[in-house]
Design a protein around this motif. Structure first.
Motif, mmCIF file in Angstrom:
data_model
loop_
_atom_site.group_PDB
_atom_site.id
_atom_site.type_symbol
_atom_site.label_atom_id
_atom_site.label_comp_id
_atom_site.label_asym_id
_atom_site.label_seq_id
_atom_site.Cartn_x
_atom_site.Cartn_y
_atom_site.Cartn_z
ATOM 1 N N VAL A 5 0.712 -1.190 -0.010
ATOM 2 C CA VAL A 5 -0.174 -0.075 -0.064
ATOM 3 C C VAL A 5 1.046 1.034 0.073
ATOM 4 N N ALA A 6 0.635 1.985 -1.025
ATOM 5 C CA ALA A 6 1.677 3.303 -0.938
ATOM 6 C C ALA A 6 0.801 4.513 -0.322
ATOM 7 N N VAL A 7 1.387 5.009 0.587
ATOM 8 C CA VAL A 7 0.888 6.230 1.324
ATOM 9 C C VAL A 7 1.678 7.216 1.321
ATOM 10 N N LYS A 8 0.964 8.425 1.224
ATOM 11 C CA LYS A 8 1.832 9.876 0.802
ATOM 12 C C LYS A 8 1.571 10.599 2.033
ATOM 13 N N ARG A 9 2.637 11.414 2.426
ATOM 14 C CA ARG A 9 2.404 12.406 3.537
ATOM 15 C C ARG A 9 2.057 13.697 2.871
ATOM 16 N N MET A 35 -1.801 11.643 6.434
ATOM 17 C CA MET A 35 -1.784 10.564 5.226
ATOM 18 C C MET A 35 -2.929 10.952 4.196
ATOM 19 N N ASN A 36 -2.540 11.038 3.049
ATOM 20 C CA ASN A 36 -3.331 11.410 2.097
ATOM 21 C C ASN A 36 -4.679 10.756 1.995
ATOM 22 N N PRO A 37 -5.844 11.249 1.838
ATOM 23 C CA PRO A 37 -7.302 10.550 2.389
ATOM 24 C C PRO A 37 -7.565 9.349 1.491
ATOM 25 N N PRO A 38 -7.272 9.392 0.219
ATOM 26 C CA PRO A 38 -7.789 7.982 -0.280
ATOM 27 C C PRO A 38 -6.774 6.816 -0.167
ATOM 28 N N ASP A 39 -5.465 7.238 0.391
ATOM 29 C CA ASP A 39 -4.597 6.174 0.761
ATOM 30 C C ASP A 39 -5.162 5.586 1.971
ATOM 31 N N GLU A 40 -5.890 6.125 2.824
ATOM 32 C CA GLU A 40 -6.365 5.749 4.088
ATOM 33 C C GLU A 40 -7.437 4.547 3.627
ATOM 34 N N SER A 62 6.014 4.756 1.905
ATOM 35 C CA SER A 62 6.049 6.050 1.815
ATOM 36 C C SER A 62 7.373 6.359 1.178
ATOM 37 N N ILE A 63 7.411 7.486 0.513
ATOM 38 C CA ILE A 63 8.724 8.027 -0.202
ATOM 39 C C ILE A 63 8.511 9.378 -0.018
ATOM 40 N N GLY A 64 9.695 10.088 0.575
ATOM 41 C CA GLY A 64 10.007 11.390 0.883
ATOM 42 C C GLY A 64 10.765 11.640 1.986
ATOM 43 N N LEU A 115 -3.143 2.084 -4.140
ATOM 44 C CA LEU A 115 -2.568 3.350 -4.122
ATOM 45 C C LEU A 115 -4.005 4.145 -3.857
ATOM 46 N N GLY A 116 -3.881 5.225 -3.388
ATOM 47 C CA GLY A 116 -4.968 6.148 -3.736
ATOM 48 C C GLY A 116 -5.228 6.546 -4.883
ATOM 49 N N LYS A 117 -6.250 7.050 -5.424
ATOM 50 C CA LYS A 117 -6.449 7.668 -6.604
ATOM 51 C C LYS A 117 -5.790 8.735 -7.185
ATOM 52 N N GLN A 118 -5.636 9.540 -6.237
ATOM 53 C CA GLN A 118 -4.931 11.058 -6.362
ATOM 54 C C GLN A 118 -4.400 11.478 -5.025
ATOM 55 N N ALA A 119 -3.340 12.266 -5.415
ATOM 56 C CA ALA A 119 -2.685 12.772 -4.084
ATOM 57 C C ALA A 119 -3.180 14.001 -3.877
ATOM 58 N N ILE A 120 -3.852 14.819 -2.714
ATOM 59 C CA ILE A 120 -4.435 15.775 -2.716
ATOM 60 C C ILE A 120 -3.547 16.930 -2.755
ATOM 61 N N ASP A 121 -2.291 16.955 -2.596
ATOM 62 C CA ASP A 121 -1.357 18.110 -2.858
ATOM 63 C C ASP A 121 -1.049 18.364 -4.423
ATOM 64 N N ASP A 122 -0.650 17.364 -4.992
ATOM 65 C CA ASP A 122 -0.321 17.590 -6.624
ATOM 66 C C ASP A 122 -1.515 17.241 -7.541
ATOM 67 N N ASP A 123 -2.502 16.629 -6.922
ATOM 68 C CA ASP A 123 -3.831 16.328 -7.843
ATOM 69 C C ASP A 123 -3.320 15.630 -8.996
ATOM 70 N N CYS A 124 -2.427 14.834 -9.235
ATOM 71 C CA CYS A 124 -1.883 14.398 -10.307
ATOM 72 C C CYS A 124 -2.596 13.131 -10.884
ATOM 73 N N ASN A 125 -3.032 12.013 -10.222
ATOM 74 C CA ASN A 125 -3.638 11.101 -10.618
ATOM 75 C C ASN A 125 -3.046 10.392 -11.576
ATOM 76 N N GLN A 126 -1.527 9.950 -11.188
ATOM 77 C CA GLN A 126 -0.878 9.319 -12.329
ATOM 78 C C GLN A 126 -0.178 8.212 -11.803
ATOM 79 N N THR A 127 0.238 8.181 -10.610
ATOM 80 C CA THR A 127 1.218 7.259 -10.135
ATOM 81 C C THR A 127 0.880 5.631 -10.303
ATOM 82 N N GLY A 128 -0.488 5.474 -9.904
ATOM 83 C CA GLY A 128 -0.926 3.890 -10.004
ATOM 84 C C GLY A 128 -0.795 3.593 -11.633
HETATM 85 P P1 AMP Z 1 -0.644 11.073 -7.637
HETATM 86 O O1 AMP Z 1 -0.376 10.316 -8.759
HETATM 87 O O2 AMP Z 1 0.352 12.044 -7.217
HETATM 88 O O3 AMP Z 1 -1.978 11.816 -7.485
HETATM 89 O O4 AMP Z 1 -0.688 10.161 -6.524
HETATM 90 C C1 AMP Z 1 -1.703 9.040 -6.397
HETATM 91 C C2 AMP Z 1 -1.004 7.979 -5.582
HETATM 92 O O5 AMP Z 1 0.272 7.526 -5.324
HETATM 93 C C3 AMP Z 1 -1.380 8.476 -3.905
HETATM 94 O O6 AMP Z 1 -2.479 8.545 -3.494
HETATM 95 C C4 AMP Z 1 -0.376 7.538 -3.168
HETATM 96 O O7 AMP Z 1 -0.959 6.096 -3.144
HETATM 97 C C5 AMP Z 1 0.516 7.225 -4.143
HETATM 98 N N1 AMP Z 1 1.697 8.170 -3.998
HETATM 99 C C6 AMP Z 1 2.028 9.338 -4.799
HETATM 100 N N2 AMP Z 1 3.303 9.981 -4.350
HETATM 101 C C7 AMP Z 1 3.666 9.173 -3.250
HETATM 102 C C8 AMP Z 1 4.737 9.061 -2.305
HETATM 103 N N3 AMP Z 1 5.701 10.154 -2.312
HETATM 104 N N4 AMP Z 1 4.987 8.099 -1.406
HETATM 105 C C9 AMP Z 1 3.961 7.214 -1.398
HETATM 106 N N5 AMP Z 1 2.996 6.923 -2.175
HETATM 107 C C10 AMP Z 1 2.731 7.956 -3.090
#
Ligand code: AMP
Length: 249
Positions: A5-9, A35-40, A62-64, A115-128
């Motif tokens: 499970v990927a969890v972002k701060r 923790m980013n809400p959808p990661d919960e 978690s990465i950072g 993973l979460g669908k989207q990180a609420i800080d960058d709103d990228c929705n790309q990582t997964g």
């Molecule tokens: P994003 O594509 O940036 O909107 O992020 C989508 C999801 O990828 C997040 O909800 C996390 O589950 C995971 N993710 C993104 N950045 C990180 C990070 N630095 N560490 C861990 N998980 C991350």
């Protein structure tokens, strides 16, 4: 089966975000981080899958910067078995996160990555999506329901036309929507227990990943201030203003 499970701060969703005066980003010093809400939701779903007997271990990653370990501890307090922290300074873009997660997947061999669908800080929705492409694994994005059927999972996801149900062959990547479940609170005894759970830290060197940025952030600005609204005393006055002043009818 292991679940990763990927969890972002991120800055807590209740915090009024402030842009730094020099426009290089948003203030994170002395700001509540969570923790980013959808990661919960992703952690909660992993716990439910394990409780149903379909998974044996949950690894929160978690990465950072080093404070990300607090976010991992939250996942451990919710019930994850162990944590992995990848130490990276500064902003890390989704492509780099996906590359790092790919290395972790190759090391840990999970059957499912949540993973979460989207990180609420960058709103990228790309990582997964990027991770799924790099691993050539099946993916379900914006998932609001996961059901196991044999070697596969069926996921329900919201699309423009309604709800789409996909049958995914495991191993798979799933990005979780807030509708998926109600994340549990970590109880005090579990917060104490989480302090003793294993949490390993790895460096980029250990993983041999190149995270050179592909994107240059030029500037961060506050949105323009909204003008104060006015009260009208009647429908007639509203119509007259819409016609003569706003000229929208
Ligand atoms: P994003 O594509 O940036 O909107 O992020 C989508 C999801 O990828 C997040 O909800 C996390 O589950 C995971 N993710 C993104 N950045 C990180 C990070 N630095 N560490 C861990 N998980 C991350």
């Amino acid at each position: 089966m292991k679940i990763l499970v990927a969890v972002k701060r991120v800055v807590d969703y209740n915090v009024q975000v402030r842009v730094k005066p020099d426009g290089t980003g948003v203030e994170t010093e002395n700001v509540k981080m969570s923790m980013n809400p959808p990661d919960e939701n992703a952690v909660e779903e992993a716990l439910r899958i394990k409780e149903s007997g379909k998974a044996t271990e949950i690894i929160a990653v978690s990465i950072g910067e080093s404070k990300c370990q607090e976010t991992i501890r939250t996942a451990l307090a919710m019930g994850a078995d162990r944590g992995l922290h990848i130490e990276v300074e500064g902003i890390i873009e989704p492509l780099a996160v996906a590359k790092i997660l790919k290395k972790i997947v190759e090391k840990e061999n999970p059957g499912l990555v949540l993973l979460g669908k989207q990180a609420i800080d960058d709103d990228c929705n790309q990582t997964g999506q990027m991770l799924s492409a790099m691993l050539a694994w099946s993916q379900g994005a914006f998932v609001s329901k996961i059901e196991f059927s044999g070697e596969n999972i069926q996921v329900t996801r919201e699309v423009d036309e309604g709800l789409e149900i996909l049958d995914l062959k495991l191993p798979s990547i799933v990005t979780c929507d807030l509708r998926l479940n109600e994340p549990r609170y970590a109880s005090l005894p579990n917060i104490m227990k989480a302090k003793k759970k294993p949490l390993d830290s790895l460096s980029l060197k250990d993983l041999n990943v190149d995270i050179t940025p592909r994107i240059q952030q030029i500037k961060v600005e506050e949105p323009p201030k909204r003008q104060k609204g006015i009260m009208v005393s009647s429908v007639e006055e509203l119509l007259q203003k819409l016609k003569n002043e706003a000229k929208v009818i």
